[in-house]
Design a protein around this motif. Sequence first.
Motif, PDB file in Angstrom:
ATOM      1  N   ASP A  81       0.805  -1.219   0.000  1.00  0.00           N
ATOM      2  CA  ASP A  81       0.000   0.000   0.000  1.00  0.00           C
ATOM      3  C   ASP A  81       0.840   1.273   0.000  1.00  0.00           C
ATOM      4  OD1 ASP A  81       0.909  -0.455   2.556  1.00  0.00           O
ATOM      5  OD2 ASP A  81      -0.924   0.206   3.539  1.00  0.00           O
ATOM      6  N   LYS A  82       2.169   1.146   0.135  1.00  0.00           N
ATOM      7  CA  LYS A  82       3.023   2.327   0.206  1.00  0.00           C
ATOM      8  C   LYS A  82       3.967   2.494  -0.977  1.00  0.00           C
ATOM      9  CE  LYS A  82       3.023   2.004   5.171  1.00  0.00           C
ATOM     10  NZ  LYS A  82       3.661   1.310   6.241  1.00  0.00           N
ATOM     11  N   GLU A  83       4.499   1.380  -1.482  1.00  0.00           N
ATOM     12  CA  GLU A  83       5.500   1.501  -2.536  1.00  0.00           C
ATOM     13  C   GLU A  83       5.414   0.393  -3.569  1.00  0.00           C
ATOM     14  OE1 GLU A  83       9.095   1.697  -0.231  1.00  0.00           O
ATOM     15  OE2 GLU A  83       9.222  -0.460  -0.058  1.00  0.00           O
ATOM     16  N   GLN A  84       6.063   0.648  -4.680  1.00  0.00           N
ATOM     17  CA  GLN A  84       6.118  -0.305  -5.783  1.00  0.00           C
ATOM     18  C   GLN A  84       7.583  -0.541  -6.147  1.00  0.00           C
ATOM     19  OE1 GLN A  84       5.502   0.963  -9.959  1.00  0.00           O
ATOM     20  NE2 GLN A  84       3.749  -0.422  -9.913  1.00  0.00           N
ATOM     21  N   LEU A  85       7.945  -1.800  -6.297  1.00  0.00           N
ATOM     22  CA  LEU A  85       9.279  -2.184  -6.749  1.00  0.00           C
ATOM     23  C   LEU A  85       9.126  -2.881  -8.089  1.00  0.00           C
ATOM     24  CD1 LEU A  85      12.352  -2.727  -6.317  1.00  0.00           C
ATOM     25  CD2 LEU A  85      11.657  -4.882  -5.243  1.00  0.00           C
ATOM     26  N   VAL A  86       9.831  -2.391  -9.099  1.00  0.00           N
ATOM     27  CA  VAL A  86       9.802  -2.997 -10.430  1.00  0.00           C
ATOM     28  C   VAL A  86      11.198  -3.508 -10.746  1.00  0.00           C
ATOM     29  CG1 VAL A  86       9.377  -2.641 -12.894  1.00  0.00           C
ATOM     30  CG2 VAL A  86       7.967  -1.443 -11.199  1.00  0.00           C
ATOM     31  N   VAL A  87      11.307  -4.827 -10.949  1.00  0.00           N
ATOM     32  CA  VAL A  87      12.567  -5.442 -11.348  1.00  0.00           C
ATOM     33  C   VAL A  87      12.446  -5.759 -12.828  1.00  0.00           C
ATOM     34  CG1 VAL A  87      14.170  -7.349 -10.995  1.00  0.00           C
ATOM     35  CG2 VAL A  87      12.903  -6.413  -9.038  1.00  0.00           C
ATOM     36  N   LYS A  88      13.241  -5.064 -13.623  1.00  0.00           N
ATOM     37  CA  LYS A  88      13.201  -5.185 -15.084  1.00  0.00           C
ATOM     38  C   LYS A  88      14.306  -6.124 -15.534  1.00  0.00           C
ATOM     39  CE  LYS A  88      12.423  -3.797 -19.411  1.00  0.00           C
ATOM     40  NZ  LYS A  88      11.396  -4.424 -20.169  1.00  0.00           N
ATOM     41  N   HIS A  89      13.929  -7.187 -16.225  1.00  0.00           N
ATOM     42  CA  HIS A  89      14.905  -8.116 -16.791  1.00  0.00           C
ATOM     43  C   HIS A  89      15.208  -7.708 -18.231  1.00  0.00           C
ATOM     44  CE1 HIS A  89      13.337 -10.372 -13.392  1.00  0.00           C
ATOM     45  NE2 HIS A  89      14.471 -11.037 -13.420  1.00  0.00           N
ATOM     46  N   HIS A  90      16.395  -8.043 -18.672  1.00  0.00           N
ATOM     47  CA  HIS A  90      16.823  -7.680 -20.020  1.00  0.00           C
ATOM     48  C   HIS A  90      17.189  -8.944 -20.787  1.00  0.00           C
ATOM     49  CE1 HIS A  90      17.003  -3.536 -18.618  1.00  0.00           C
ATOM     50  NE2 HIS A  90      17.636  -3.993 -17.553  1.00  0.00           N
ATOM     51  N   ILE A  91      16.909  -8.950 -22.063  1.00  0.00           N
ATOM     52  CA  ILE A  91      17.206 -10.144 -22.866  1.00  0.00           C
ATOM     53  C   ILE A  91      18.530 -10.031 -23.619  1.00  0.00           C
ATOM     54  CG2 ILE A  91      14.827 -10.927 -23.075  1.00  0.00           C
ATOM     55  CD1 ILE A  91      14.638  -9.539 -25.754  1.00  0.00           C
ATOM     56  N   ASP A  92      19.268  -8.944 -23.354  1.00  0.00           N
ATOM     57  CA  ASP A  92      20.549  -8.749 -24.041  1.00  0.00           C
ATOM     58  C   ASP A  92      21.752  -9.090 -23.154  1.00  0.00           C
ATOM     59  OD1 ASP A  92      20.523  -6.660 -22.252  1.00  0.00           O
ATOM     60  OD2 ASP A  92      20.619  -5.078 -23.771  1.00  0.00           O
ATOM     61  N   GLY A  93      21.515  -9.784 -22.036  1.00  0.00           N
ATOM     62  CA  GLY A  93      22.614 -10.203 -21.175  1.00  0.00           C
ATOM     63  C   GLY A  93      22.922  -9.270 -20.016  1.00  0.00           C
ATOM     64  N   ARG A  94      22.309  -8.074 -20.004  1.00  0.00           N
ATOM     65  CA  ARG A  94      22.539  -7.156 -18.888  1.00  0.00           C
ATOM     66  C   ARG A  94      21.868  -7.688 -17.622  1.00  0.00           C
ATOM     67  NH1 ARG A  94      19.986  -1.787 -20.237  1.00  0.00           N
ATOM     68  NH2 ARG A  94      18.664  -3.040 -21.567  1.00  0.00           N
ATOM     69  N   GLN A  95      22.394  -7.269 -16.475  1.00  0.00           N
ATOM     70  CA  GLN A  95      21.810  -7.645 -15.195  1.00  0.00           C
ATOM     71  C   GLN A  95      20.458  -6.945 -15.031  1.00  0.00           C
ATOM     72  OE1 GLN A  95      22.940  -9.799 -12.733  1.00  0.00           O
ATOM     73  NE2 GLN A  95      24.327 -10.399 -14.362  1.00  0.00           N
ATOM     74  N   PRO A  96      19.528  -7.568 -14.302  1.00  0.00           N
ATOM     75  CA  PRO A  96      18.250  -6.904 -14.033  1.00  0.00           C
ATOM     76  C   PRO A  96      18.460  -5.580 -13.295  1.00  0.00           C
ATOM     77  CG  PRO A  96      18.158  -9.219 -13.410  1.00  0.00           C
ATOM     78  CD  PRO A  96      19.585  -8.909 -13.729  1.00  0.00           C
ATOM     79  N   THR A  97      17.542  -4.656 -13.509  1.00  0.00           N
ATOM     80  CA  THR A  97      17.576  -3.373 -12.810  1.00  0.00           C
ATOM     81  C   THR A  97      16.321  -3.253 -11.964  1.00  0.00           C
ATOM     82  OG1 THR A  97      16.554  -2.299 -14.719  1.00  0.00           O
ATOM     83  CG2 THR A  97      18.954  -2.200 -14.568  1.00  0.00           C
ATOM     84  N   ALA A  98      16.418  -2.505 -10.875  1.00  0.00           N
ATOM     85  CA  ALA A  98      15.280  -2.335  -9.974  1.00  0.00           C
ATOM     86  C   ALA A  98      15.014  -0.861  -9.751  1.00  0.00           C
ATOM     87  CB  ALA A  98      15.550  -3.027  -8.644  1.00  0.00           C
ATOM     88  N   VAL A  99      13.727  -0.510  -9.731  1.00  0.00           N
ATOM     89  CA  VAL A  99      13.295   0.852  -9.445  1.00  0.00           C
ATOM     90  C   VAL A  99      12.215   0.763  -8.386  1.00  0.00           C
ATOM     91  CG1 VAL A  99      12.190   2.925 -10.360  1.00  0.00           C
ATOM     92  CG2 VAL A  99      13.807   1.648 -11.781  1.00  0.00           C
ATOM     93  N   LYS A 100      12.404   1.517  -7.306  1.00  0.00           N
ATOM     94  CA  LYS A 100      11.411   1.553  -6.222  1.00  0.00           C
ATOM     95  C   LYS A 100      10.808   2.949  -6.179  1.00  0.00           C
ATOM     96  CE  LYS A 100      12.099  -0.695  -2.338  1.00  0.00           C
ATOM     97  NZ  LYS A 100      12.527  -1.090  -0.975  1.00  0.00           N
ATOM     98  N   ARG A 101       9.472   3.007  -6.126  1.00  0.00           N
ATOM     99  CA  ARG A 101       8.755   4.280  -6.078  1.00  0.00           C
ATOM    100  C   ARG A 101       7.684   4.226  -5.013  1.00  0.00           C
ATOM    101  NH1 ARG A 101       8.783   4.303 -12.371  1.00  0.00           N
ATOM    102  NH2 ARG A 101       7.720   2.355 -12.151  1.00  0.00           N
ATOM    103  N   LEU A 102       7.377   5.379  -4.455  1.00  0.00           N
ATOM    104  CA  LEU A 102       6.239   5.477  -3.554  1.00  0.00           C
ATOM    105  C   LEU A 102       4.967   5.427  -4.384  1.00  0.00           C
ATOM    106  CD1 LEU A 102       7.428   8.290  -1.130  1.00  0.00           C
ATOM    107  CD2 LEU A 102       7.373   5.829  -0.707  1.00  0.00           C
ATOM    108  N   ILE A 103       3.954   4.769  -3.878  1.00  0.00           N
ATOM    109  CA  ILE A 103       2.668   4.685  -4.586  1.00  0.00           C
ATOM    110  C   ILE A 103       2.102   6.087  -4.802  1.00  0.00           C
ATOM    111  CG2 ILE A 103       0.265   3.890  -4.385  1.00  0.00           C
ATOM    112  CD1 ILE A 103       2.208   1.630  -5.083  1.00  0.00           C
ATOM    113  N   ALA A 104       2.304   6.987  -3.864  1.00  0.00           N
ATOM    114  CA  ALA A 104       1.803   8.362  -3.999  1.00  0.00           C
ATOM    115  C   ALA A 104       2.354   9.022  -5.255  1.00  0.00           C
ATOM    116  CB  ALA A 104       2.169   9.177  -2.769  1.00  0.00           C
TER     117      ALA A 104
END
Length: 113
Positions: A81-104
């Motif tokens: 109810d407070k935040e969102q974490l998005v872990v983005k995977h890549h198909i080109d061999g790069r490591q996944p990246t993560a972005v955390k944001r407040l729901i507000a």
Amino acid sequence: MTELTPAELQKLTQAELIAIILDDQRIDASLPIERDKYGNSIRQLQRTKDAYGKVVEERVIRWTYYDAEEGIVDEIIVEDDKEQLVVKHHIDGRQPTAVKRLIAELTPIPLER
């Protein structure tokens, strides 16, 4: 618990001792994971309960896929109810990246007139 005196330990109820031993919280593993027609995970409700069984947190985990048939994950999104974490995977061999944001930050706020 190691910092309590013998007298304080004697006063603890059985439920309080269990809560201390269980570190007060655990994830309810009985909730099902929704799957797509290929068997890929697409959504799960995750509940964390205290030692008494009271729900202290709920999170929704969602998966998206570049190719669902092959099971190639695009994003894993975890929201409470407070935040969102998005872990983005890549198909080109790069490591996944993560972005955390407040729901507000994600919810548009209407302007008052």
